[in-house]
Design a protein around this motif. Structure first.
Motif, PDB file in Angstrom:
ATOM      1  N   LEU A   1      56.790  -9.784 102.150  1.00 17.08           N
ATOM      2  CA  LEU A   1      56.715 -10.469 100.869  1.00 17.08           C
ATOM      3  C   LEU A   1      55.889 -11.742 100.996  1.00 17.08           C
ATOM      4  CD1 LEU A   1      57.920 -10.389  97.947  1.00 17.08           C
ATOM      5  CD2 LEU A   1      59.840 -11.712  98.844  1.00 17.08           C
ATOM      6  N   ALA A   2      55.073 -12.030  99.964  1.00 19.56           N
ATOM      7  CA  ALA A   2      54.284 -13.267  99.885  1.00 19.56           C
ATOM      8  C   ALA A   2      54.547 -13.907  98.526  1.00 19.56           C
ATOM      9  CB  ALA A   2      52.795 -12.980 100.073  1.00 19.56           C
ATOM     10  N   PHE A   3      55.062 -15.153  98.562  1.00 20.63           N
ATOM     11  CA  PHE A   3      55.444 -15.828  97.318  1.00 20.63           C
ATOM     12  C   PHE A   3      55.440 -17.334  97.537  1.00 20.63           C
ATOM     13  CE2 PHE A   3      59.122 -17.676  94.956  1.00 20.63           C
ATOM     14  CZ  PHE A   3      58.565 -17.634  93.688  1.00 20.63           C
ATOM     15  N   ASP A   4      54.830 -18.075  96.605  1.00 14.65           N
ATOM     16  CA  ASP A   4      54.814 -19.528  96.654  1.00 14.65           C
ATOM     17  C   ASP A   4      54.986 -20.062  95.232  1.00 14.65           C
ATOM     18  OD1 ASP A   4      54.524 -22.192  97.075  1.00 14.65           O
ATOM     19  OD2 ASP A   4      52.586 -22.095  98.081  1.00 14.65           O
ATOM     20  N   PRO A   5      56.178 -20.525  94.857  1.00 13.17           N
ATOM     21  CA  PRO A   5      56.402 -20.986  93.489  1.00 13.17           C
ATOM     22  C   PRO A   5      55.604 -22.230  93.139  1.00 13.17           C
ATOM     23  CG  PRO A   5      58.271 -21.529  94.878  1.00 13.17           C
ATOM     24  CD  PRO A   5      57.376 -20.656  95.695  1.00 13.17           C
ATOM     25  N   ALA A   6      55.097 -22.952  94.139  1.00  9.87           N
ATOM     26  CA  ALA A   6      54.254 -24.121  93.859  1.00  9.87           C
ATOM     27  C   ALA A   6      52.897 -23.723  93.317  1.00  9.87           C
ATOM     28  CB  ALA A   6      54.084 -24.964  95.123  1.00  9.87           C
ATOM     29  N   VAL A   7      52.516 -22.467  93.504  1.00 12.12           N
ATOM     30  CA  VAL A   7      51.212 -21.982  93.047  1.00 12.12           C
ATOM     31  C   VAL A   7      51.353 -21.068  91.839  1.00 12.12           C
ATOM     32  CG1 VAL A   7      49.144 -20.702  93.709  1.00 12.12           C
ATOM     33  CG2 VAL A   7      50.267 -22.185  95.365  1.00 12.12           C
ATOM     34  N   SER A   8      52.292 -20.133  91.899  1.00 13.54           N
ATOM     35  CA  SER A   8      52.418 -19.143  90.831  1.00 13.54           C
ATOM     36  C   SER A   8      53.803 -18.530  90.871  1.00 13.54           C
ATOM     37  CB  SER A   8      51.352 -18.053  90.996  1.00 13.54           C
ATOM     38  OG  SER A   8      51.595 -16.968  90.120  1.00 13.54           O
ATOM     39  N   PRO A   9      54.330 -18.079  89.726  1.00 20.63           N
ATOM     40  CA  PRO A   9      55.608 -17.356  89.731  1.00 20.63           C
ATOM     41  C   PRO A   9      55.479 -15.916  90.188  1.00 20.63           C
ATOM     42  CG  PRO A   9      54.773 -17.498  87.492  1.00 20.63           C
ATOM     43  CD  PRO A   9      53.841 -18.310  88.343  1.00 20.63           C
ATOM     44  N   HIS A  10      54.255 -15.457  90.429  1.00 25.95           N
ATOM     45  CA  HIS A  10      54.031 -14.065  90.822  1.00 25.95           C
ATOM     46  C   HIS A  10      54.093 -13.912  92.339  1.00 25.95           C
ATOM     47  CE1 HIS A  10      53.041 -12.411  86.860  1.00 25.95           C
ATOM     48  NE2 HIS A  10      52.468 -13.577  86.616  1.00 25.95           N
ATOM     49  N   TYR A  11      54.353 -12.697  92.771  1.00 25.54           N
ATOM     50  CA  TYR A  11      54.525 -12.398  94.186  1.00 25.54           C
ATOM     51  C   TYR A  11      53.734 -11.138  94.535  1.00 25.54           C
ATOM     52  CZ  TYR A  11      57.887  -9.224  92.063  1.00 25.54           C
ATOM     53  OH  TYR A  11      58.468  -8.273  91.266  1.00 25.54           O
ATOM     54  N   GLN A  12      53.585 -10.894  95.824  1.00 23.22           N
ATOM     55  CA  GLN A  12      52.931  -9.690  96.335  1.00 23.22           C
ATOM     56  C   GLN A  12      53.770  -9.110  97.465  1.00 23.22           C
ATOM     57  OE1 GLN A  12      49.040 -11.810  97.008  1.00 23.22           O
ATOM     58  NE2 GLN A  12      48.178  -9.944  96.134  1.00 23.22           N
TER      59      GLN A  12
END
Length: 512
Positions: A137-148
């Motif tokens: 999983l790749a996710f960073d809420p500081a950049v975007s609410p979307h994930y990959q």
């Protein structure tokens, strides 16, 4: 090089950032390092907790993940993820407050703090025959609410080649120059193929990389738009999501002659870290330094845990079998006992007592450190298990003796007792831990979930199943009388149809 923008007072900068729209705020991160750090710190304070709220643990012999919960006065975290439309799941990855879970049929991305979730489409088959796949999983809420979610190919088990294609595969370099991966994006809401190009040398050839039985226990770290993935045969891949390139990085002091279950990749205060178990209770902690345009592992800490493990074992033994039976066996953290609770829901028992969590904010900085200096050493000669890194402090979590969890601050070289890790009806001698994930909650309300669509889909599937079962039941109760009545009904319908056809013909003749 462009000069750094003039520094603003902290309160003025906070006021300015508070008036920006999310997209503008994300774009402002690119102005300079100072702005990026300030914005990231502000967003993390708002969305990401710096406190570890618990540890998800996968035990051998248990179908679902357990949750070792840290006491807090905040909203409770349901470690069993009971809000999912599934009997139970196993956690396979964690990234900035989101979990990647599986129930052996489908994958879920879950936010336990807000109880939002999304069920992913079924995984596409591997690009190469006989290869496996591991998801990260790749996710960073500081950049975007979307994930990959990335599906990383896993080499097949060693064996004799079946044909010339297998011979060519065994002699090819791995990982390949062009790495084609299946990637799920919550923006597109589907699996897509993406190509990553290798920079630098490969790790070796396929023939020299036997399949590793511990591969499912390996971890990944998402840090500054790059995904660091622990791979087979003593190396990791750094996958840059910004320019779609990747490179191979050797693990520190990798042993070429054996497997690699003794490495644990994680994120801590300054980025990517690696814990190396040198066996015989020796723990090394390494930091991946990429600050000077080169990549190198820096040894941060090296400790022999034998003495501490002996003393903690004696302390644990006294609590279990000593004279003071009233002494509390548990610790401040509580295991939610997910598997046993779910079993009791199906097979109730009057002897089972669900664990009760206390409501207070446990603070590792204020709690007393574990006093094991005066404890007489016991006969424990086992090893420890590494549970994970604290993402914001130079602290690691360990299972230091059978069924006992501790936090270890490697700057002060002190331990803190967390509590009992052992689930009900679990035997550490015969079983053990396969994977663990320290969990920090994310309180972001915006989440690209598909809960309603998934529930409606489940409802349609259930309705169709019931209709098929009803049809089969009706067919099984079908008698000769029913068959006679059905044929009579069909004959009557045929006579009505023929009569209507004759009437239409007569009308046509009369009209002429």
């Amino acid at each position: 090089m462009a000069p750094e923008p003039a520094a603003l007072p902290e309160d003025v900068l906070a006021e300015v950032l508070g008036r920006l729209a999310p997209l503008v705020l994300a774009a402002s991160r690119r102005v300079c390092r100072a702005w990026r750090d300030t914005i990231d710190a502000r967003l993390r304070r708002r969305l990401l907790s710096h406190s570890v709220r618990g540890i998800f643990i996968n035990f051998i012999g248990h179908g679902f993940s357990e949750f070792l919960s840290r006491p807090s006065t905040g909203p409770a975290i349901c470690g069993g993820l009971d809000f999912l439309p599934s009997e139970g799941v196993k956690v396979t990855d964690h990234c900035n407050g989101l979990l990647l879970c599986s129930d052996r049929e489908r994958d879920y991305v879950v936010n336990p703090a807000t109880r939002r979730w999304a069920r992913l489409p079924r995984r596409p088959p591997p690009q190469m025959p006989r290869f496996g796949q591991s998801a990260y999983l790749a996710f960073d809420p500081a950049v975007s609410p979307h994930y990959q979610v990335f599906l990383i190919p896993r080499l097949p088990g060693a064996g004799k080649p079946d044909d010339e294609k297998d011979d060519a595969l065994l002699e090819s370099k791995w990982p390949p120059v062009s790495y084609v991966l299946h990637v799920f994006s919550s923006t597109a809401d589907r699996w897509e193929e993406e190509t990553f190009l290798r920079e630098g040398e490969a790790a070796g050839i396929v023939a020299d990389m036997d399949s590793d039985l511990w591969y499912d226990c390996y971890h990944a770290v998402y840090w500054r738009s790059a995904l660091y993935i622990h791979c087979q045969h003593g190396y990791l891949t750094r996958m840059s999501l910004s320019d779609r390139t990747y490179k191979v990085i050797r693990l520190p002091a990798a042993d070429e002659l054996r497997g690699y279950p003794n490495y644990y990749l994680g994120r801590s205060l300054r980025g990517v870290y690696c814990a190396k178990d040198n066996y015989r209770n020796r723990l090394q902690l390494w930091h991946l330094d990429e600050s000077r345009h080169q990549t190198e592992w820096v040894l941060k800490h090296d400790i022999d845990l034998s003495t501490s493990a002996h003393r903690l074992y004696a302390l644990n033994y006294r609590k279990r079998f000593g004279d003071n039976h009233a002494q509390k066996l548990g610790g401040p953290w509580i295991l939610q006992d997910v598997n046993c609770r779910k079993d009791m829901e199906v097979y109730p028992s009057a002897h089972y007592r669900a664990p009760v969590e206390e409501k207070y904010d446990w603070n590792s900085d204020e709690d007393n450190f574990l006093d094991i200096e005066d404890v007489v050493e016991g006969g424990y000669s086992g090893s420890y298990h590494f549970l994970g890194f604290h993402p914001y402090k130079e602290i690691v979590y360990l299972e230091l003796c059978m069924g006992r969890g501790v936090a270890y601050d490697w700057n002060s070289s002190k331990f803190q007792d967390l509590g009992c890790l052992e689930p009900t009806d679990h035997h550490y001698v015969e079983e053990g831990i396969t994977a663990s994930f320290p969990y920090t909650p994310c309180w972001m309300g915006e989440f690209p979930g598909n809960e309603l669509e998934s529930l409606l889909e489940d409802e349609k599937i259930a309705r169709r199943k019931l209709e098929r079962e009803a049809q089969l039941e009706d067919h099984s109760n079908f008698t000769f009388v029913d068959e006679y009545e059905l044929r009579k009904l069909r004959g009557r319908a045929k006579r009505v149809k023929d009569s209507a056809t004759k009437i239409r013909r007569r009308r046509r003749v009369t009209a002429r």
